[in-house]
Design a protein around this motif. Structure first.
Motif, PDB file in Angstrom:
ATOM      1  N   ALA A 105      30.599  47.479  41.599  1.00  0.00           N
ATOM      2  CA  ALA A 105      30.438  46.505  42.678  1.00  0.00           C
ATOM      3  C   ALA A 105      31.778  45.927  43.065  1.00  0.00           C
ATOM      4  O   ALA A 105      32.639  45.680  42.210  1.00  0.00           O
ATOM      5  CB  ALA A 105      29.500  45.381  42.242  1.00  0.00           C
ATOM      6  N   CYS A 106      31.966  45.756  44.367  1.00  0.00           N
ATOM      7  CA  CYS A 106      33.117  45.010  44.875  1.00  0.00           C
ATOM      8  C   CYS A 106      32.568  43.970  45.840  1.00  0.00           C
ATOM      9  O   CYS A 106      32.193  44.290  46.968  1.00  0.00           O
ATOM     10  CB  CYS A 106      34.106  45.930  45.573  1.00  0.00           C
ATOM     11  N   LEU A 107      32.479  42.735  45.346  1.00  0.00           N
ATOM     12  CA  LEU A 107      31.987  41.630  46.179  1.00  0.00           C
ATOM     13  C   LEU A 107      33.143  41.095  47.012  1.00  0.00           C
ATOM     14  O   LEU A 107      34.239  40.879  46.498  1.00  0.00           O
ATOM     15  CB  LEU A 107      31.425  40.525  45.273  1.00  0.00           C
ATOM     16  N   VAL A 108      32.897  40.903  48.301  1.00  0.00           N
ATOM     17  CA  VAL A 108      33.895  40.345  49.203  1.00  0.00           C
ATOM     18  C   VAL A 108      33.450  38.934  49.578  1.00  0.00           C
ATOM     19  O   VAL A 108      32.383  38.754  50.167  1.00  0.00           O
ATOM     20  CB  VAL A 108      34.005  41.202  50.493  1.00  0.00           C
ATOM     21  N   ASN A 109      34.256  37.951  49.192  1.00  0.00           N
ATOM     22  CA  ASN A 109      33.975  36.554  49.550  1.00  0.00           C
ATOM     23  C   ASN A 109      34.885  36.167  50.707  1.00  0.00           C
ATOM     24  O   ASN A 109      36.095  36.353  50.626  1.00  0.00           O
ATOM     25  CB  ASN A 109      34.287  35.615  48.367  1.00  0.00           C
ATOM     26  N   ILE A 110      34.305  35.617  51.752  1.00  0.00           N
ATOM     27  CA  ILE A 110      35.071  35.291  52.957  1.00  0.00           C
ATOM     28  C   ILE A 110      35.066  33.771  53.163  1.00  0.00           C
ATOM     29  O   ILE A 110      34.013  33.180  53.422  1.00  0.00           O
ATOM     30  CB  ILE A 110      34.478  36.013  54.183  1.00  0.00           C
ATOM     31  N   TYR A 111      36.250  33.178  52.992  1.00  0.00           N
ATOM     32  CA  TYR A 111      36.403  31.725  53.118  1.00  0.00           C
ATOM     33  C   TYR A 111      37.053  31.427  54.456  1.00  0.00           C
ATOM     34  O   TYR A 111      38.202  31.795  54.687  1.00  0.00           O
ATOM     35  CB  TYR A 111      37.304  31.188  52.005  1.00  0.00           C
ATOM     36  N   ARG A 112      36.313  30.739  55.318  1.00  0.00           N
ATOM     37  CA  ARG A 112      36.881  30.366  56.620  1.00  0.00           C
ATOM     38  C   ARG A 112      36.594  28.897  56.870  1.00  0.00           C
ATOM     39  O   ARG A 112      35.494  28.432  56.609  1.00  0.00           O
ATOM     40  CB  ARG A 112      36.230  31.187  57.737  1.00  0.00           C
ATOM     41  N   GLY A 113      37.592  28.167  57.369  1.00  0.00           N
ATOM     42  CA  GLY A 113      37.386  26.762  57.703  1.00  0.00           C
ATOM     43  C   GLY A 113      37.557  25.840  56.498  1.00  0.00           C
ATOM     44  O   GLY A 113      37.618  26.286  55.352  1.00  0.00           O
ATOM     45  N   GLU A 114      37.668  24.559  56.781  1.00  0.00           N
ATOM     46  CA  GLU A 114      37.996  23.537  55.782  1.00  0.00           C
ATOM     47  C   GLU A 114      36.905  23.370  54.715  1.00  0.00           C
ATOM     48  O   GLU A 114      37.176  22.945  53.605  1.00  0.00           O
ATOM     49  CB  GLU A 114      38.177  22.175  56.472  1.00  0.00           C
ATOM     50  N   LYS A 115      35.685  23.714  55.071  1.00  0.00           N
ATOM     51  CA  LYS A 115      34.568  23.421  54.165  1.00  0.00           C
ATOM     52  C   LYS A 115      34.279  24.556  53.183  1.00  0.00           C
ATOM     53  O   LYS A 115      33.432  24.404  52.307  1.00  0.00           O
ATOM     54  CB  LYS A 115      33.310  23.125  54.988  1.00  0.00           C
ATOM     55  N   ALA A 116      34.973  25.677  53.332  1.00  0.00           N
ATOM     56  CA  ALA A 116      34.655  26.839  52.496  1.00  0.00           C
ATOM     57  C   ALA A 116      35.120  26.631  51.061  1.00  0.00           C
ATOM     58  O   ALA A 116      36.301  26.372  50.804  1.00  0.00           O
ATOM     59  CB  ALA A 116      35.288  28.090  53.091  1.00  0.00           C
ATOM     60  N   LYS A 117      34.193  26.727  50.123  1.00  0.00           N
ATOM     61  CA  LYS A 117      34.541  26.591  48.701  1.00  0.00           C
ATOM     62  C   LYS A 117      33.485  27.286  47.872  1.00  0.00           C
ATOM     63  O   LYS A 117      32.472  27.764  48.414  1.00  0.00           O
ATOM     64  CB  LYS A 117      34.659  25.126  48.311  1.00  0.00           C
ATOM     65  N   MET A 118      33.722  27.360  46.542  1.00  0.00           N
ATOM     66  CA  MET A 118      32.727  27.925  45.646  1.00  0.00           C
ATOM     67  C   MET A 118      32.625  27.033  44.435  1.00  0.00           C
ATOM     68  O   MET A 118      33.621  26.779  43.758  1.00  0.00           O
ATOM     69  CB  MET A 118      33.111  29.357  45.252  1.00  0.00           C
ATOM     70  N   GLY A 119      31.433  26.509  44.183  1.00  0.00           N
ATOM     71  CA  GLY A 119      31.219  25.582  43.079  1.00  0.00           C
ATOM     72  C   GLY A 119      31.438  26.241  41.724  1.00  0.00           C
ATOM     73  O   GLY A 119      31.454  27.475  41.610  1.00  0.00           O
TER      74      GLY A 119
END
Ligand code: MD3
Ligand code: FE
Length: 212
Positions: free
Chosen positions: A109-123
């Motif tokens: 698996a290759c998961l692609v996480n796409i963070y765009r904008g000020e609110k993008a985060k991961m808990g």
């Protein structure tokens, strides 16, 4: 690739290789992602039970893709919307796994996480949906720098923060594989790599136990 040496993180099994991918390799990966996203369009995952949408979008490459919705976290062989198999994992990433993964089977698996904008985060969370917990996770960061947090084995344990910049490669193996971790925030304007700004993270994982 010259034999790379990781910087000291203070966590056994957590190796950080700053700038391991040069500008040309970063651009090639972005191009591969752009191609892949045509076949496997990014979607917004939802939280198990509540269906609360995430602040980031995701897609996958490889035989298995990580997916989250009301029914829970799981690996799926097909894109949830198109019903098609995920596109193949880009060669550059398979080469990195061979060089740095020290694992007897390829990633699935290759998961692609796409963070765009000020609110993008991961808990803060643990990665525990894989049967092959002896395999490392390999992460590649592209685009804007993020503030990344690594803790212990319980959510409340104390944590340390690091910055991950474009071209940085991180290996999470050994006792660090099960540490809590998350992305606090993205530093806007810190890279020009991604058109329109933002950060991409690719994580390579082995999901199933290899058959001996
Ligand atoms: C540290 N992604 O997809 S990757 C994830 O930057 C995820 O998008 C983050 O956490 C991102 O699950 C971080 C780096 C990473 C992955 C697994 C880890 C760091 C880790 C496991 C243990 C400790
Ligand atoms: Fe994670």
């Amino acid at each position: 690739m010259a034999k790379p040496t990781p910087v000291e993180t203070g966590f056994e099994g957590l190796a950080l290789y700053p700038g391991l991918l040069g500008p040309a390799e970063q651009r090639a990966l972005i191009e591969a992602l752009r191609e892949g996203a045509k076949a496997a369009p990014p979607y917004r995952p939802r939280m198990p039970r509540t269906g609360q949408p995430w602040s980031i979008t995701q897609t996958n490459f490889g035989p298995l893709g990580w997916f989250s919705d009301e029914r829970g976290y799981r690996y799926e062989p097909r894109h949830p919307e198109t019903g098609e198999p995920w596109p193949p994992i880009p060669e550059i990433l398979l080469d990195l796994w061979t060089e740095l993964g020290h694992y007897p089977a390829p990633p699935e698996a290759c998961l692609v996480n796409i963070y765009r904008g000020e609110k993008a985060k991961m808990g803060l969370h643990q990665d525990r949906d894989e049967a092959a917990l002896d395999a490392p996770v390999l992460s590649v960061s592209l685009g804007d720098t993020c503030v990344f947090r690594v803790g212990g084995y319980e959510r409340r344990d104390k944590s340390k923060s690091f910055r991950l910049s474009s071209g940085d490669v991180l290996i999470l193996g050994g006792p660090s594989r099960m540490r809590f971790h998350g992305v606090d925030r993205i530093i806007p304007g810190s890279s020009q790599l991604v058109e329109g700004g933002g950060r991409l993270n690719l994580t390579l994982r082995r999901v199933s136990k290899p058959v001996a």
